[in-house]
Design an enzyme around this catalytic site. Structure first.
Site, PDB file in Angstrom:
ATOM      1  CB  CYS A 186      -1.347  -0.126   1.321  1.00  0.00           C
ATOM      2  SG  CYS A 186      -2.370   1.306   1.000  1.00  0.00           S
ATOM      3  CG  HIS A 203      -4.019  -3.746   2.494  1.00  0.00           C
ATOM      4  ND1 HIS A 203      -2.969  -3.155   3.543  1.00  0.00           N
ATOM      5  CD2 HIS A 203      -4.592  -2.509   2.050  1.00  0.00           C
ATOM      6  CE1 HIS A 203      -3.378  -1.784   3.428  1.00  0.00           C
ATOM      7  NE2 HIS A 203      -4.079  -1.560   2.723  1.00  0.00           N
ATOM      8  CD  GLU A 205      -1.893  -6.401   4.642  1.00  0.00           C
ATOM      9  OE1 GLU A 205      -2.139  -5.145   5.223  1.00  0.00           O
ATOM     10  OE2 GLU A 205      -1.405  -6.563   3.572  1.00  0.00           O
TER      11      GLU A 205
END
Length: 535
Positions: free
Chosen positions: A385, A510, A512
């Site tokens: 990001c 993102h 994650e």
């Protein structure tokens, strides 16, 4: 017909209600049941999207674009399900709905009160989750601590749920602290007794008590808790200080699934924990320690990067190594000390974050220096990001020689390499103004991103308002920057990489948020593999 499990907490916050709820979800899913999870947060914010990471920790984004509590990350990782905006309800959202209904005249001129109007709205969210998810079990965590004034409407609402649904369809599970006093070498049950007494005064008798403690509890302590909490000894579960990812296995060893099946009058459950056992084996086999330097803005509170750190650890276990994170405050990195702070780095990760005009010195330049250090020293680099934006600006400044390259989010500049997404007009409002949720990312063939994912496209979760300025893409590409992932519909850059390095890659979205214990996100997995090779 759905059955309901409500998880409350007592004595102090931070005991692991979310992990407890997630662990129960794992056991029930491994028993063949469909599970949906949600959390009620007592604060008056509509959602945590505008809250400081220092106050709240990470904001977890669901695939349908909801900005939610970090506990939803635990839920998704544990039960391996994509949750929705119905999984995180705040007092702010509840009161907003009630007030809007009052303004529309839906209460027929009646006096609007906490009971029944607010509590009915809370129950509506519980029942709506059941009807839309079609799950067998709805697990709902109540944020905060029993006795807090903010959580009282939620406690009253879940009390009413049992009245409406019947005792055999509702379980109350209470997580409470059992402190260990080192001086006397005793585990004290009194805080838990008082916490349960508080819960009883609100009309709720817990069916299961989870004793959160540093030390294993002997039978005498368990019997004492059972006696004063009005439950069977088998209904007292113990959660000691172990890695959160191991809690479900510990609950399984204490037959939590059998206790729950009896309370909810479920058919005999056959629980298959083989997948989790394989994951535990991976953890036990991971002996070598690999250090990764994480350069972030909010490192004083690691929960601000919870999904990132969990994704690194999961990828580490997949490759039979333990990941140690060296937390470096981006604001501390400057041209005088970057060599000292980042020397001996085997891998560098620059995660997401936000900034504002007038505060661009608060870490962003440090992130850029970290990107530069990794690139110039051929160190595996992964940006996420805001970290991707830093990498692109660093490349523009030092490779393309655009000295004033910057982001229009931070400062006025003639060369806004990072600029606001077209259609996302600049506004003073903060909440609900970002590009949120899943968007289709197409991967360019013969790139590292394409190789890691092993597919041409996929849906990826975004949370941002600024993007790579397409006016500069040709110049950046000619200098060697590859745009390997794109949102084709609006021609937005999603992934960048530099092919001449073993691993120099960054994503605007993102990754994650999609790591699972037995399925690490491909980008994290590739990054960790590159770090291992660089050790």
């Amino acid at each position: 017909m759905a059955k309901y499990i409500f998880v409350t907490g007592g004595v102090v916050s931070g005991l692991g209600k979310g992990i407890t709820a997630s662990s129960i979800g794992v056991l029930l899913k491994a028993s063949g049941l469909n599970v949906f999870m949600q959390k009620f947060d007592p604060y008056l914010n509509v959602d945590p999207g505008t809250m400081s990471p220092y106050q709240h920790g990470e904001v977890f984004v669901t695939t349908d674009g909801a900005e939610t509590d970090l506990d939803l990350g635990h839920y998704e990782r544990f039960i391996d399900e994509n949750l929705t905006k119905e999984s995180n309800i705040t007092s702010g959202r509840i009161y907003k709905n009630v007030i809007e209904k009052e303004r529309r005249g839906e209460y027929d001129g009646g006096t609007v009160q906490v009971v029944p109007h607010v509590t009915n709205e809370i129950k509506k969210k519980v029942y709506h989750a059941a009807s839309t998810s079609k799950a067998d079990i709805i697990i709902t965590e109540i944020g905060g601590t029993v006795g807090d004034i903010e959580s009282l409407p939620f406690i009253e609402a879940i009390r009413q749920v049992r009245m409406e649904q019947g005792r055999e369809n509702v379980i109350y599970m209470h997580v409470s602290l059992v402190p260990y006093i080192a001086a006397s070498k005793e585990s004290k049950t009194k805080p838990t007794q008082h916490s349960v007494r508080e819960l009883l005064s609100l009309g709720i008798q817990p069916d299961i008590v989870v004793a959160r403690t540093e030390q294993a509890l002997d039978d005498n302590v368990l019997e004492k808790i059972a006696l004063f909490c009005n439950i069977e000894k088998s209904n007292v579960l113990v959660a000691t200080d172990v890695a959160s990812i191991l809690w479900s296995h510990k609950m399984y060893e204490q037959n939590a699934q059998i206790v729950i099946s009896k309370l909810l009058n479920l058919k005999s459950l056959k629980t298959d924990m083989s997948e989790w056992k394989r994951f535990v084996e991976k953890i036990n086999q991971s002996q070598q320690v690999i250090e990764i330097k994480l350069v972030g803005k909010y490192i004083e509170l690691p929960d601000a990067y919870l999904s990132v750190s969990e994704s690194l650890r999961i990828a580490g276990y997949e490759n039979k190594v333990k990941i140690k994170i060296d937390w470096i405050k981006a604001e501390d990195v400057n041209k005088k000390n970057d060599q000292q702070l980042l020397k001996n780095a085997k891998g560098i990760l620059v995660p997401g974050g936000f900034d504002e005009r007038g505060f661009e010195g608060r870490g962003f330049e440090g992130k850029i220096l970290a990107c530069q250090f990794a690139r110039e020293n051929n160190i595996p680099f992964f940006g996420i990001c805001f970290g991707m934006q830093a990498a692109v600006i660093e490349f523009a400044r030092n490779v393309c020689h655009i000295q004033d390259a910057n982001s229009s989010e931070l400062t006025e500049t003639k060369n806004a390499i990072i600029d606001i997404i077209r259609g996302k007009d600049k506004t003073d409002a903060l909440g609900g103004t970002l590009r949120l949720g899943n968007y289709k990312t197409t991967f360019v063939p013969n790139t590292l991103a394409h190789k890691l994912y092993g597919k041409k496209w996929g849906f990826r979760t975004s949370r941002h308002r600024y993007e790579v300025n397409n006016d500069y893409r040709e110049q950046l590409a000619q200098a060697g920057l590859v745009f390997s992932g794109l949102y084709v519909e609006k021609n937005l850059v999603e992934v960048i990489e530099i092919p001449k390095y073993p691993f120099y890659l960054a994503a605007q979205y993102h990754p994650e948020f999609t790591s699972r214990p037995n399925k690490p996100n491909p980008l994290f997995n590739g990054f960790v593999q590159a770090v291992i090779k660089n050790k």
